[in-house]
Design a protein around this motif. Structure first.
Motif, PDB file in Angstrom:
ATOM      1  N   MET A 101     -14.923 -31.097 122.448  1.00 55.43           N
ATOM      2  CA  MET A 101     -14.824 -29.831 122.432  1.00 55.43           C
ATOM      3  C   MET A 101     -15.818 -28.924 122.970  1.00 55.43           C
ATOM      4  O   MET A 101     -16.749 -28.840 122.863  1.00 55.43           O
ATOM      5  N   THR A 102     -15.113 -28.288 124.143  1.00 52.26           N
ATOM      6  CA  THR A 102     -16.082 -27.637 124.933  1.00 52.26           C
ATOM      7  C   THR A 102     -16.732 -26.347 124.361  1.00 52.26           C
ATOM      8  O   THR A 102     -17.901 -26.206 124.374  1.00 52.26           O
ATOM      9  N   GLU A 103     -15.984 -25.509 123.774  1.00 51.04           N
ATOM     10  CA  GLU A 103     -16.451 -24.285 122.662  1.00 51.04           C
ATOM     11  C   GLU A 103     -16.030 -24.566 121.373  1.00 51.04           C
ATOM     12  O   GLU A 103     -14.824 -24.264 120.919  1.00 51.04           O
ATOM     13  N   LEU A 104     -16.951 -25.184 120.582  1.00 48.33           N
ATOM     14  CA  LEU A 104     -16.261 -25.542 119.141  1.00 48.33           C
ATOM     15  C   LEU A 104     -16.388 -24.227 118.240  1.00 48.33           C
ATOM     16  O   LEU A 104     -17.604 -23.587 118.178  1.00 48.33           O
ATOM     17  N   GLN A 105     -15.477 -23.809 117.583  1.00 50.82           N
ATOM     18  CA  GLN A 105     -15.518 -22.906 116.355  1.00 50.82           C
ATOM     19  C   GLN A 105     -16.376 -23.438 115.375  1.00 50.82           C
ATOM     20  O   GLN A 105     -16.206 -24.416 114.981  1.00 50.82           O
ATOM     21  N   GLU A 106     -17.144 -22.285 114.955  1.00 55.17           N
ATOM     22  CA  GLU A 106     -17.923 -22.626 113.833  1.00 55.17           C
ATOM     23  C   GLU A 106     -17.304 -23.558 112.629  1.00 55.17           C
ATOM     24  O   GLU A 106     -17.879 -24.327 112.220  1.00 55.17           O
ATOM     25  N   ASN A 107     -15.961 -22.967 112.226  1.00 57.69           N
ATOM     26  CA  ASN A 107     -15.462 -23.429 111.280  1.00 57.69           C
ATOM     27  C   ASN A 107     -14.802 -24.902 111.524  1.00 57.69           C
ATOM     28  O   ASN A 107     -14.257 -25.570 110.615  1.00 57.69           O
ATOM     29  N   ALA A 108     -14.901 -25.335 112.673  1.00 55.01           N
ATOM     30  CA  ALA A 108     -14.408 -26.639 113.228  1.00 55.01           C
ATOM     31  C   ALA A 108     -15.682 -27.880 113.104  1.00 55.01           C
ATOM     32  O   ALA A 108     -15.539 -28.947 113.145  1.00 55.01           O
ATOM     33  N   LYS A 109     -16.873 -27.145 112.853  1.00 52.59           N
ATOM     34  CA  LYS A 109     -18.003 -28.094 113.197  1.00 52.59           C
ATOM     35  C   LYS A 109     -18.470 -28.878 111.775  1.00 52.59           C
ATOM     36  O   LYS A 109     -19.482 -28.684 111.073  1.00 52.59           O
ATOM     37  N   VAL A 110     -17.389 -29.363 111.198  1.00 49.39           N
ATOM     38  CA  VAL A 110     -17.583 -30.174 109.840  1.00 49.39           C
ATOM     39  C   VAL A 110     -16.990 -31.543 110.133  1.00 49.39           C
ATOM     40  O   VAL A 110     -15.902 -31.710 110.680  1.00 49.39           O
ATOM     41  N   ALA A 111     -17.945 -32.713 109.999  1.00 44.44           N
ATOM     42  CA  ALA A 111     -17.633 -33.925 110.313  1.00 44.44           C
ATOM     43  C   ALA A 111     -17.757 -34.707 108.868  1.00 44.44           C
ATOM     44  O   ALA A 111     -18.683 -34.427 108.034  1.00 44.44           O
ATOM     45  N   LEU A 112     -16.859 -35.812 108.773  1.00 38.53           N
ATOM     46  CA  LEU A 112     -17.149 -36.741 107.794  1.00 38.53           C
ATOM     47  C   LEU A 112     -17.509 -37.984 108.576  1.00 38.53           C
ATOM     48  O   LEU A 112     -16.839 -38.566 109.666  1.00 38.53           O
ATOM     49  N   VAL A 113     -18.581 -38.455 108.152  1.00 35.80           N
ATOM     50  CA  VAL A 113     -19.269 -39.852 108.532  1.00 35.80           C
ATOM     51  C   VAL A 113     -18.959 -40.960 107.418  1.00 35.80           C
ATOM     52  O   VAL A 113     -19.421 -41.018 106.336  1.00 35.80           O
ATOM     53  N   LEU A 114     -18.281 -41.918 107.933  1.00 42.61           N
ATOM     54  CA  LEU A 114     -17.971 -43.305 107.304  1.00 42.61           C
ATOM     55  C   LEU A 114     -19.161 -44.118 107.870  1.00 42.61           C
ATOM     56  O   LEU A 114     -18.747 -44.598 108.896  1.00 42.61           O
ATOM     57  N   GLY A 115     -19.852 -44.728 107.046  1.00 40.98           N
ATOM     58  CA  GLY A 115     -20.907 -45.711 107.338  1.00 40.98           C
ATOM     59  C   GLY A 115     -22.283 -44.892 107.598  1.00 40.98           C
ATOM     60  O   GLY A 115     -23.023 -45.233 108.420  1.00 40.98           O
ATOM     61  N   ALA A 116     -22.447 -43.763 107.066  1.00 45.18           N
ATOM     62  CA  ALA A 116     -23.531 -42.863 107.412  1.00 45.18           C
ATOM     63  C   ALA A 116     -25.071 -43.761 106.750  1.00 45.18           C
ATOM     64  O   ALA A 116     -26.041 -43.311 107.298  1.00 45.18           O
ATOM     65  N   THR A 117     -24.921 -44.779 106.049  1.00 49.18           N
ATOM     66  CA  THR A 117     -26.254 -45.392 105.640  1.00 49.18           C
ATOM     67  C   THR A 117     -26.451 -46.469 106.603  1.00 49.18           C
ATOM     68  O   THR A 117     -27.412 -47.155 106.568  1.00 49.18           O
ATOM     69  N   GLY A 118     -25.622 -46.671 107.582  1.00 48.08           N
ATOM     70  CA  GLY A 118     -25.860 -47.773 108.895  1.00 48.08           C
ATOM     71  C   GLY A 118     -26.591 -47.019 109.732  1.00 48.08           C
ATOM     72  O   GLY A 118     -27.049 -45.905 109.883  1.00 48.08           O
ATOM     73  N   GLY A 119     -27.026 -47.887 110.843  1.00 44.21           N
ATOM     74  CA  GLY A 119     -27.697 -47.340 111.988  1.00 44.21           C
ATOM     75  C   GLY A 119     -27.241 -46.543 112.767  1.00 44.21           C
ATOM     76  O   GLY A 119     -27.616 -45.275 112.720  1.00 44.21           O
ATOM     77  N   ILE A 120     -26.176 -46.692 113.455  1.00 37.56           N
ATOM     78  CA  ILE A 120     -25.282 -45.796 114.149  1.00 37.56           C
ATOM     79  C   ILE A 120     -24.638 -44.566 113.452  1.00 37.56           C
ATOM     80  O   ILE A 120     -24.816 -43.412 113.912  1.00 37.56           O
TER      81      ILE A 120
END
Length: 331
Positions: A1-20
């Motif tokens: 996303m070249t210019e991300l809208q603020e309300n689009a900057k929400v992410a779900l991370v699956l595997g957040a306890t892992g290294g990557i």
């Protein structure tokens, strides 16, 4: 996303306890993203990473993933079965849940890729479009993952895949560096090396991989809907450059190098799932390999690259291998 809208900057991370997964999640937060993370024990996970918005749930449960992904613009699919167990029954259903959640929310999927979906016929120079004829069951599953993501992209889901060599770095536990070359938590008295002298091997420093992924996400609107990139990472050109880096960092130029006990892996593999998988991947240590990052350079202009001695020093400190002996010299 070249210019991300603020309300689009929400992410779900699956595997957040892992290294990557953890590295990407922390990097997104540093860039102003709101990060959610799904875990079967969210309360416990929140104690170690309070900056993430933890959601109780299981990546194997479609409704849990869908609920956690409500309104997100990005899903980082970095979840894997622990200890290489049950890959055949868990990996693809988890990915299908991610794809369904991405379709429901118009979210992009970011996947840390590997080289396991390639066989010997794609070596020694591995490009993004090389034929995928994997030599192992795990490789076949990885190939199928990418095929399903390709189909999802054709149905309108944006996908970014970053393939890299063997991970090493802080927080990266199940990898060749921490399980093969050194012994976590123990003084470094020798290096165990699985490969042959003279055979090139491809490594990837985990923080550099995470940084590469985030830079691509920032440019996602200008990328193909199905975007695949290779990292060059750290190329050990002769099978001894990683060994020499470890020796320099710990200040022991004559630190002994022992042959990796493949015979022991063979004996124990029927009883230890991790050993069974390691044995299947032996070809990656017997065949020279380097990854071309020309496509990545065309997009980013450069590849994030931590000097090897600094990367090794940070990794060894994180593994508790040599404490105060580590000097993270830049080289």
């Amino acid at each position: 996303m070249t210019e991300l809208q603020e309300n689009a900057k929400v992410a779900l991370v699956l595997g957040a306890t892992g290294g990557i997964g953890g590295a990407v999640a922390r990097g997104l937060i540093a860039r102003g993203w709101t990060v959610r993370a799904l875990n079967r024990n969210a309360g416990k996970a929140a104690q170690t990473a309070p900056a993430f918005g933890w959601r109780q749930g299981d990546a194997m449960n479609p409704s849990d993933v869908l609920a956690a992904a409500d309104g997100v613009g990005l899903i980082v699919h970095a979840v894997n079965p622990a200890g290489y167990r049950n890959w055949g029954t868990l990996v693809l259903p988890m990915l299908d849940n991610t794809i369904a959640a991405a379709k429901a929310n118009g979210a992009r999927i970011l996947l840390p890729g590997t080289i396991y979906n390639f066989g010997r016929d794609a070596f020694p120079v591995l490009t993004e479009e090389a034929p995928q004829n994997p030599d192992t069951d795990k490789g076949l599953i990885r190939k199928e993952m990418e095929l399903r993501l390709k189909a999802a992209s054709e149905a309108g889901v944006g996908v970014i895949i970053v393939r890299a060599g063997d991970f090493f770095g802080p927080g990266a536990a199940n990898n060749w560096f921490s399980q093969g070359l050194v012994k976590p938590g123990k003084p470094l008295t020798a290096i165990s090396y699985p490969g042959r002298k003279g055979v090139a091997h491809q490594w990837a420093y985990l923080p550099d991989v995470a940084e590469t992924m985030m830079r691509l996400v920032e440019r996602a609107d200008s990328l193909p809907r199905f975007a695949v990139y290779h990292m060059r990472g750290f190329l050990d050109r002769n099978g001894m450059e990683m060994v020499e880096a470890i020796r320099r960092v710990v200040g022991k130029p004559k630190l002994s190098v022992r042959a990796f006990p493949w015979w022991l892996i063979g004996l124990a593999s029927p009883f230890v799932p991790l050993f069974a998988e390691l044995r299947k991947m032996r070809y990656l240590w017997r065949e020279p390999l380097r990854m071309s990052n020309e496509r990545l350079l065309d997009v980013l202009g450069e590849e994030p690259h931590t000097p090897i001695d600094q990367a090794v020093g940070t990794t060894l400190r994180g593994l508790g291998c040599c404490g105060g002996m580590v000097v993270a010299a830049k080289r």
